[in-house]
Design an enzyme around this catalytic site. Structure first.
Site, PDB file in Angstrom:
ATOM      1  N   ASP A  16      15.502  16.832 -18.415  1.00 53.80           N
ATOM      2  CA  ASP A  16      15.377  15.753 -19.398  1.00 53.80           C
ATOM      3  C   ASP A  16      14.074  15.900 -20.185  1.00 53.80           C
ATOM      4  O   ASP A  16      14.072  15.917 -21.410  1.00 53.80           O
ATOM      5  CB  ASP A  16      15.404  14.386 -18.692  1.00 53.80           C
ATOM      6  CG  ASP A  16      16.654  14.218 -17.846  1.00 53.80           C
ATOM      7  OD1 ASP A  16      17.741  14.206 -18.416  1.00 53.80           O
ATOM      8  OD2 ASP A  16      16.522  14.125 -16.614  1.00 53.80           O
ATOM      9  N   GLU A 274      20.565  22.445 -17.858  1.00 50.94           N
ATOM     10  CA  GLU A 274      20.810  22.507 -19.300  1.00 50.94           C
ATOM     11  C   GLU A 274      19.808  23.419 -20.023  1.00 50.94           C
ATOM     12  O   GLU A 274      20.187  24.349 -20.722  1.00 50.94           O
ATOM     13  CB  GLU A 274      20.759  21.086 -19.885  1.00 50.94           C
ATOM     14  CG  GLU A 274      20.968  21.058 -21.377  1.00 50.94           C
ATOM     15  CD  GLU A 274      21.363  19.690 -21.918  1.00 50.94           C
ATOM     16  OE1 GLU A 274      22.032  18.918 -21.210  1.00 50.94           O
ATOM     17  OE2 GLU A 274      21.024  19.420 -23.083  1.00 50.94           O
TER      18      GLU A 274
END
Ligand code: TRH
Length: 384
Positions: A16, A274
């Protein structure tokens, strides 16, 4: 559209804040944006950025202003609301901040930056709007992705050129910086960044029993911890263990630019989540992805969606698919690795072609900046 506020809530791990920080820097460096980055967890951020103070409510990190986002969010004057407000990964903005957005003379452009997925529905949801009930505000959903109908992937302007200049000498320098000699012919170097993975013992067995030396560089977290369990000994940065053809070194957490260089210097990269997954694609080396696990195996649908896109027309599709699926809990890891390794040169060429194709879609920060400027032009009626 000069002032941007990016709100980041760290759910867990580094993805994040890794993604938000990368986006913030690129907006500042390449788009001339004045960025405030609001982060609720400075401890994870500090791993990526050691110069960060975890006690400061407000600090400057290079050209960015970093604010600690705490539960007692300060009163906001509407004039202090930025021109563009990014809510990363659907983190809910502070209620007081939303109220101030609604009272601002000109409504800010409000973006929900979504998680990355290769699923086909993403194209139809990219740029959809959602009016905020009772307030004169509209939120836009901005999806990263792999096609020109999405927002693209984060990629700094000079990344591919810098990657292209990373030659054998630069690689040797990198290895020296982590106290290792340059790789020799016939030896395979593999970076390993993963979640707890039930397939890891089978992969280690395959490496240990293989004909060529496999030198593995583990990154902190599950990769290093599971390696320690496999060898039955404590394993910390700086230690090296050997079994058969397998040699494992534990690395410390690297700064993001050094992590990139590790990906460029290795023959194969094992990545997760990610952001490291995206960096592995720009690295143009064969890679294996462990996707962030979700309840009821929802992540396997996303894994297949990416594989279908990535492997379209690839001669090595079966070998890559089998290896990635085995690493994500579906299949025989040892056999799948041997097939992947046997096709490594072709997979390498495919990775270079894939990165070239991705590059054609532009990059996320500049695509977002362009979109936001378009919205603001329409809102203010300044259409030329
Ligand atoms: O840490 P992650 O597992 O983060 C995940 C994912 O983002 C996932 O989608 C999300 O839902 C979850 O967090 C909450 O993996 P990821 O995304 O690869 O992030 C790791 C970041 O850390 C990335 O920016 C690369 C960086 N990194 C370094 O800079 N140095 C290192 O040594 C290592 C290992 C990673």
């Amino acid at each position: 559209m000069r002032r941007w506020d990016i709100f980041c809530r760290v759910v867990d791990n580094f993805g994040d804040i890794g993604t938000c920080w990368r986006l913030a820097r690129q907006l500042a460096d390449e788009c001339g944006a004045d960025v405030r980055l609001w982060v609720d967890n400075l401890d994870y951020f500090k791993c990526l950025c050691p110069s960060l103070s975890t006690n400061a409510a407000q600090q400057r990190i290079d050209q960015l202003e970093v604010r600690h986002w705490t539960s007692d969010f300060p009163e906001v004057d509407p004039a202090d609301v930025a021109d563009v407000v990014i809510e990363a990964f659907a983190c809910e903005l502070p209620a007081g901040y939303i109220a101030a957005m609604a009272r601002r003379a000109a409504a800010p452009v409000w973006i929900n930056l979504e998680y990355l997925s290769a699923e086909s529905w993403v194209e139809s949801c990219h740029l959809l709007t959602s009016p905020r009930a009772g307030l004169d505000l509209t939120k836009y959903f901005f999806f990263p992705g792999f096609t020109e109908k999405t927002g693209g992937l984060l990629r700094e302007r000079d990344l591919l050129a810098t990657r292209g200049r990373f030659d054998a000498a630069a690689s040797t320098d990198f290895w020296r910086s982590v106290n290792l000699a340059a790789g020799s012919d016939g030896e395979l170097r593999i970076s390993l960044f993963c979640y707890d993975n039930a397939a890891l013992p089978a992969l280690f067995e395959a490496w240990a029993a293989g004909p060529a030396v496999v030198r593995v560089l583990t990154l902190p977290g599950a990769a290093t911890e599971q390696t320690g369990s496999w060898f039955g000994r404590a394993f910390a940065p700086g230690t090296t263990w050997r079994k058969g053809s397998l040699i494992v070194h534990a690395l410390p957490f690297l700064s993001p630019p050094r992590y990139d260089r590790l990906l460029w210097a290795c023959d194969v990269n094992i990545v997760r989540g990610e952001d490291s997954f995206v960096r592995a694609q720009w690295a143009q080396r064969p890679f294996v992805w462990q996707i962030y696990p979700q309840a009821e195996n929802a992540h396997l649908v996303k894994l297949d969606a990416f594989l279908n896109r990535y492997l379209e027309g690839a001669r090595t599709a079966d070998a890559v698919r089998r290896c990635w699926r085995a690493w994500n809990g579906c299949g025989d890891m040892g056999a799948a690795w041997r097939e992947f390794a046997a096709n490594r040169q072709l997979i390498q060429q495919h990775g270079t072609d894939w990165a070239f194709r991705l590059d054609q879609t532009g990059d996320l920060a500049n695509n977002l900046h362009r979109f936001v400027n378009g919205v603001s032009t329409v809102n203010t009626g300044n259409v030329s």
